[in-house]
Scaffold this motif. Structure first.
Motif, PDB file in Angstrom:
ATOM      1  N   SER A 256       0.923  -1.277  -0.039  1.00 48.98           N
ATOM      2  CA  SER A 256      -0.046  -0.019   0.066  1.00 48.98           C
ATOM      3  C   SER A 256       0.954   1.293   0.056  1.00 48.98           C
ATOM      4  O   SER A 256       1.985   1.179   0.693  1.00 48.98           O
ATOM      5  CB  SER A 256      -0.651  -0.013   1.089  1.00 48.98           C
ATOM      6  N   VAL A 257       0.596   2.212  -0.736  1.00 48.65           N
ATOM      7  CA  VAL A 257       1.411   3.461  -0.946  1.00 48.65           C
ATOM      8  C   VAL A 257       0.484   4.736  -0.742  1.00 48.65           C
ATOM      9  O   VAL A 257      -0.639   4.762  -1.284  1.00 48.65           O
ATOM     10  CB  VAL A 257       2.243   3.387  -2.291  1.00 48.65           C
ATOM     11  N   GLU A 258       0.988   5.553  -0.195  1.00 39.31           N
ATOM     12  CA  GLU A 258       0.263   6.838   0.170  1.00 39.31           C
ATOM     13  C   GLU A 258       0.825   7.972  -0.929  1.00 39.31           C
ATOM     14  O   GLU A 258       2.197   8.260  -0.658  1.00 39.31           O
ATOM     15  CB  GLU A 258       0.422   7.370   1.706  1.00 39.31           C
ATOM     16  N   LEU A 259       0.045   8.438  -1.601  1.00 42.24           N
ATOM     17  CA  LEU A 259       0.473   9.449  -2.825  1.00 42.24           C
ATOM     18  C   LEU A 259       0.639  10.809  -1.697  1.00 42.24           C
ATOM     19  O   LEU A 259      -0.136  10.828  -1.080  1.00 42.24           O
ATOM     20  CB  LEU A 259      -0.188   9.267  -3.935  1.00 42.24           C
ATOM     21  N   ALA A 260       1.465  11.643  -2.571  1.00 45.20           N
ATOM     22  CA  ALA A 260       1.264  13.025  -1.912  1.00 45.20           C
ATOM     23  C   ALA A 260      -0.038  13.438  -2.271  1.00 45.20           C
ATOM     24  O   ALA A 260      -0.721  13.248  -3.266  1.00 45.20           O
ATOM     25  CB  ALA A 260       2.312  13.869  -3.249  1.00 45.20           C
ATOM     26  N   GLY A 261      -0.525  14.024  -1.130  1.00 47.72           N
ATOM     27  CA  GLY A 261      -2.063  14.632  -1.235  1.00 47.72           C
ATOM     28  C   GLY A 261      -2.950  13.705  -0.543  1.00 47.72           C
ATOM     29  O   GLY A 261      -4.264  13.856  -0.257  1.00 47.72           O
ATOM     30  N   GLY A 262      -2.259  12.476  -0.068  1.00 46.19           N
ATOM     31  CA  GLY A 262      -2.969  11.603   0.983  1.00 46.19           C
ATOM     32  C   GLY A 262      -3.663  10.403   0.297  1.00 46.19           C
ATOM     33  O   GLY A 262      -4.177   9.616   0.838  1.00 46.19           O
ATOM     34  N   LEU A 263      -3.876  10.278  -1.017  1.00 47.40           N
ATOM     35  CA  LEU A 263      -4.527   9.242  -1.826  1.00 47.40           C
ATOM     36  C   LEU A 263      -3.792   7.956  -1.692  1.00 47.40           C
ATOM     37  O   LEU A 263      -2.634   7.806  -1.631  1.00 47.40           O
ATOM     38  CB  LEU A 263      -4.646   9.517  -3.178  1.00 47.40           C
ATOM     39  N   ARG A 264      -4.475   6.780  -1.006  1.00 44.17           N
ATOM     40  CA  ARG A 264      -4.134   5.534  -0.862  1.00 44.17           C
ATOM     41  C   ARG A 264      -4.093   4.769  -2.198  1.00 44.17           C
ATOM     42  O   ARG A 264      -5.175   4.785  -2.813  1.00 44.17           O
ATOM     43  CB  ARG A 264      -4.665   4.696   0.325  1.00 44.17           C
ATOM     44  N   LEU A 265      -3.043   3.975  -2.482  1.00 39.60           N
ATOM     45  CA  LEU A 265      -3.273   3.099  -3.652  1.00 39.60           C
ATOM     46  C   LEU A 265      -2.693   2.029  -3.419  1.00 39.60           C
ATOM     47  O   LEU A 265      -1.780   1.451  -2.738  1.00 39.60           O
ATOM     48  CB  LEU A 265      -2.311   3.785  -4.868  1.00 39.60           C
ATOM     49  N   GLU A 266      -3.320   0.675  -4.005  1.00 39.75           N
ATOM     50  CA  GLU A 266      -2.975  -0.674  -3.430  1.00 39.75           C
ATOM     51  C   GLU A 266      -1.954  -0.975  -4.528  1.00 39.75           C
ATOM     52  O   GLU A 266      -2.382  -0.676  -5.566  1.00 39.75           O
ATOM     53  CB  GLU A 266      -4.174  -1.616  -3.413  1.00 39.75           C
ATOM     54  N   ALA A 267      -0.998  -1.901  -4.340  1.00 41.27           N
ATOM     55  CA  ALA A 267       0.113  -1.934  -5.589  1.00 41.27           C
ATOM     56  C   ALA A 267       0.267  -3.534  -5.391  1.00 41.27           C
ATOM     57  O   ALA A 267       0.474  -4.031  -4.659  1.00 41.27           O
ATOM     58  CB  ALA A 267       1.184  -1.116  -5.436  1.00 41.27           C
ATOM     59  N   ARG A 268       1.242  -3.856  -6.288  1.00 42.24           N
ATOM     60  CA  ARG A 268       2.057  -5.299  -6.470  1.00 42.24           C
ATOM     61  C   ARG A 268       3.265  -4.911  -5.545  1.00 42.24           C
ATOM     62  O   ARG A 268       3.922  -4.042  -5.688  1.00 42.24           O
ATOM     63  CB  ARG A 268       2.284  -5.557  -7.853  1.00 42.24           C
ATOM     64  N   ALA A 269       3.307  -5.907  -4.556  1.00 48.98           N
ATOM     65  CA  ALA A 269       4.724  -5.695  -3.779  1.00 48.98           C
ATOM     66  C   ALA A 269       5.998  -5.472  -4.662  1.00 48.98           C
ATOM     67  O   ALA A 269       6.086  -6.357  -5.558  1.00 48.98           O
ATOM     68  CB  ALA A 269       4.721  -6.956  -2.761  1.00 48.98           C
ATOM     69  N   PRO A 270       6.912  -4.678  -4.070  1.00 46.89           N
ATOM     70  CA  PRO A 270       8.097  -4.573  -4.787  1.00 46.89           C
ATOM     71  C   PRO A 270       8.963  -5.813  -5.050  1.00 46.89           C
ATOM     72  O   PRO A 270       8.793  -6.537  -4.096  1.00 46.89           O
ATOM     73  CB  PRO A 270       8.841  -3.369  -4.021  1.00 46.89           C
ATOM     74  N   SER A 271       9.241  -5.687  -6.303  1.00 52.98           N
ATOM     75  CA  SER A 271      10.399  -7.010  -6.436  1.00 52.98           C
ATOM     76  C   SER A 271      11.694  -7.095  -5.694  1.00 52.98           C
ATOM     77  O   SER A 271      12.554  -7.865  -5.603  1.00 52.98           O
ATOM     78  CB  SER A 271      10.328  -7.466  -7.765  1.00 52.98           C
ATOM     79  N   VAL A 272      12.122  -5.722  -5.192  1.00 55.00           N
ATOM     80  CA  VAL A 272      13.195  -5.329  -4.539  1.00 55.00           C
ATOM     81  C   VAL A 272      12.867  -4.939  -3.087  1.00 55.00           C
ATOM     82  O   VAL A 272      11.792  -4.474  -2.900  1.00 55.00           O
ATOM     83  CB  VAL A 272      14.217  -4.344  -5.171  1.00 55.00           C
ATOM     84  N   PRO A 273      13.718  -5.195  -2.251  1.00 50.82           N
ATOM     85  CA  PRO A 273      13.325  -4.976  -0.839  1.00 50.82           C
ATOM     86  C   PRO A 273      13.228  -3.485  -0.757  1.00 50.82           C
ATOM     87  O   PRO A 273      14.133  -2.546  -1.155  1.00 50.82           O
ATOM     88  CB  PRO A 273      14.558  -5.501   0.141  1.00 50.82           C
ATOM     89  N   ILE A 274      12.121  -2.984  -0.140  1.00 51.48           N
ATOM     90  CA  ILE A 274      11.862  -1.455   0.020  1.00 51.48           C
ATOM     91  C   ILE A 274      11.444  -1.247   1.684  1.00 51.48           C
ATOM     92  O   ILE A 274      10.377  -1.955   2.076  1.00 51.48           O
ATOM     93  CB  ILE A 274      10.932  -0.647  -0.802  1.00 51.48           C
ATOM     94  N   ALA A 275      11.885  -0.310   2.239  1.00 47.42           N
ATOM     95  CA  ALA A 275      11.668  -0.240   3.619  1.00 47.42           C
ATOM     96  C   ALA A 275      10.189   0.474   3.684  1.00 47.42           C
ATOM     97  O   ALA A 275      10.129   1.384   2.979  1.00 47.42           O
ATOM     98  CB  ALA A 275      12.854   0.538   4.639  1.00 47.42           C
ATOM     99  N   VAL A 276       9.315   0.044   4.645  1.00 49.14           N
ATOM    100  CA  VAL A 276       8.015   0.797   5.025  1.00 49.14           C
ATOM    101  C   VAL A 276       8.494   1.995   5.406  1.00 49.14           C
ATOM    102  O   VAL A 276       9.314   2.384   6.108  1.00 49.14           O
ATOM    103  CB  VAL A 276       7.350  -0.026   5.947  1.00 49.14           C
ATOM    104  N   GLY A 277       7.893   3.199   4.733  1.00 52.64           N
ATOM    105  CA  GLY A 277       8.142   4.566   5.042  1.00 52.64           C
ATOM    106  C   GLY A 277       8.902   5.156   4.096  1.00 52.64           C
ATOM    107  O   GLY A 277       9.172   6.368   4.168  1.00 52.64           O
ATOM    108  N   ALA A 278       9.709   4.261   3.399  1.00 56.18           N
ATOM    109  CA  ALA A 278      10.746   4.918   2.012  1.00 56.18           C
ATOM    110  C   ALA A 278       9.842   5.665   1.216  1.00 56.18           C
ATOM    111  O   ALA A 278       8.618   5.258   0.928  1.00 56.18           O
ATOM    112  CB  ALA A 278      11.486   3.743   1.750  1.00 56.18           C
TER     113      ALA A 278
END
Ligand SMILES: Nc1ncnc2c1ncn2[C@@H]1O[C@H](COP(=O)(O)OP(=O)(O)OP(=O)(O)O)[C@@H](O)[C@H]1O
Ligand SMILES: [Mg+2]
Length: 359
Positions: A256-278
């Motif tokens: 789940s990603v929060e876009l600038a402006g607050g909109l939430r978007l569900e996505a495919r999990a990234p294929s490389v490790p990315i830390a929550v909050g990044a």
């Protein structure tokens, strides 16, 4: 017909004075496979082909054909056929003599030369023009002669460097089909270099995407398109809407990603490790957006609508100023939405949203 051969590149590096043109490329190409080497100008495609053919000695790494390392072999001993971008036919030799050239140089008997040449001209459907000179041929015909010449000596590997660059669109399509047919018929392992993503996707069993000398992804056309491994691949192959945001959660295959402006978007999990909050970039292709009736998604207005034949593309300017492209199948007789029409857009499914680390 000889047995198709496997072609393996192991950690190949090439440095020209000062600059690295090929950067640790490893590729394992199956016997009989057609691989497209795709990437922008200067990314190292020709350099890599020349290394395989033996015209350039790589700085480090190995080239293996079948189960044999060919690094110590001269170009001719490698049994690699190469078709250069400019065909490079001999202008003073007929079509037949061009095709026979490599056979003559290898000391093949004249009768065998004639038989093989006839067979090759048949294969590329140029038998009727065997006595013509290259200047009496169209670009596509010259292309086929160059191909016949490369195949005549029964190479184990066929390399084609942007073979269609000089052809118009329709002839290009014919030649793409033709080369695929010939490559199949000859049962030969082949690499075709292109910077045209459509050509790569339509022709290849697998596509190798190169960027600044590095291999970014090596996979089937569908996988490269649907599940791009990097932001570069997502942008270079097909078109994309890219928006920045913050990674909020990952749960199995979903994120789940929060876009600038607050909109939430569900996505495919990234294929490389990315830390929550990044910080991330969320990408969705224009055809994977749709207009929704709810108050979910991006709000915006149509700026322009383009009926492109099979599809209709709308450029939408979001309420936050963000620009998005929407592509839909076009219904006959239906005009694009008028500029100023208010719409809301959402991805068709979370799998169609790819996340990458912010550059
Ligand atoms: N002989 C050379 N000496 C120095 N640098 C070179 C040489 N040949 C190529 N390069 C550089 O190496 C990089 C890769 O070149 P290469 O010809 O392999 O690219 P390419 O992917 O085939 O590009 P294009 O699509 O334009 O044909 C480029 O930056 C180029 O400028
Ligand atoms: Mg090149």
């Amino acid at each position: 017909m000889s047995q198709p051969q496997r072609l393996t590149l192991e950690d190949v590096v090439h440095r020209y004075a000062g600059s690295t043109a090929v950067d640790r490329v490893s590729l394992d190409i199956e016997p009989g496979e057609l691989v497209a080497l795709l990437g922008p100008s200067g990314c190292g495609k020709t350099t890599l082909l020349r290394i395989i053919a033996g015209f350039i000695a790589q700085t480090s790494g190995r080239v293996v054909i079948g189960d044999r390392c060919v690094d110590a072999l001269a170009p001719r001993q490698r049994e690699v056929g190469i078709v250069f971008q400019n065909y490079a036919l001999f202008p003073h030799l007929t079509v037949a003599d061009n095709v026979a050239y490599g056979l003559a140089a290898r000391g093949v008997a004249r009768s065998a030369q004639r038989a093989r040449t006839a067979e090759m001209l048949e294969l590329v459907q140029m038998a009727a023009l065997a006595e013509r000179l290259p200047r009496e041929l169209s670009g596509g015909q010259q292309q086929r002669v160059a191909l016949a010449r490369a195949l005549a000596v029964q190479p184990r590997i066929l390399l084609l460097d942007e073979p269609f660059a000089a052809l118009d669109k329709n002839l290009r399509l014919d030649m793409q089909i033709e080369i695929k047919r010939i490559q199949r018929a000859a049962g030969i392992t082949a690499i075709i270099v292109t910077h045209d993503q459509e050509e790569a996707l339509s022709m290849a069993d697998r596509v190798a995407v190169l960027n600044r000398g590095r291999l970014e992804q090596f996979d089937t056309p569908s996988a490269v398109y649907d599940r791009p491994a990097t932001l570069f691949v997502n942008r270079f192959v097909g078109s994309v809407n890219a928006v920045s945001g913050t990674l909020r959660s990952i749960d199995g295959a979903r994120a789940s990603v929060e876009l600038a402006g607050g909109l939430r978007l569900e996505a495919r999990a990234p294929s490389v490790p990315i830390a929550v909050g990044a910080e991330v970039v969320a990408c969705v292709r224009p055809e994977n957006l749709r207009i929704v009736e709810t108050d979910a998604g991006f709000g915006g207005t149509v700026e322009i609508g383009m009926p492109l034949g099979a599809i209709v593309v709308h450029e939408i300017v979001g309420d936050d100023g963000r620009r998005l492209k929407l592509a839909e199948p076009r219904q006959p007789g239906v005009e694009p939405r008028a500029p100023g029409t208010a719409v809301r857009l959402a991805p068709v499914a979370p799998e169609t949203v790819s996340l990458f680390p912010a550059p």
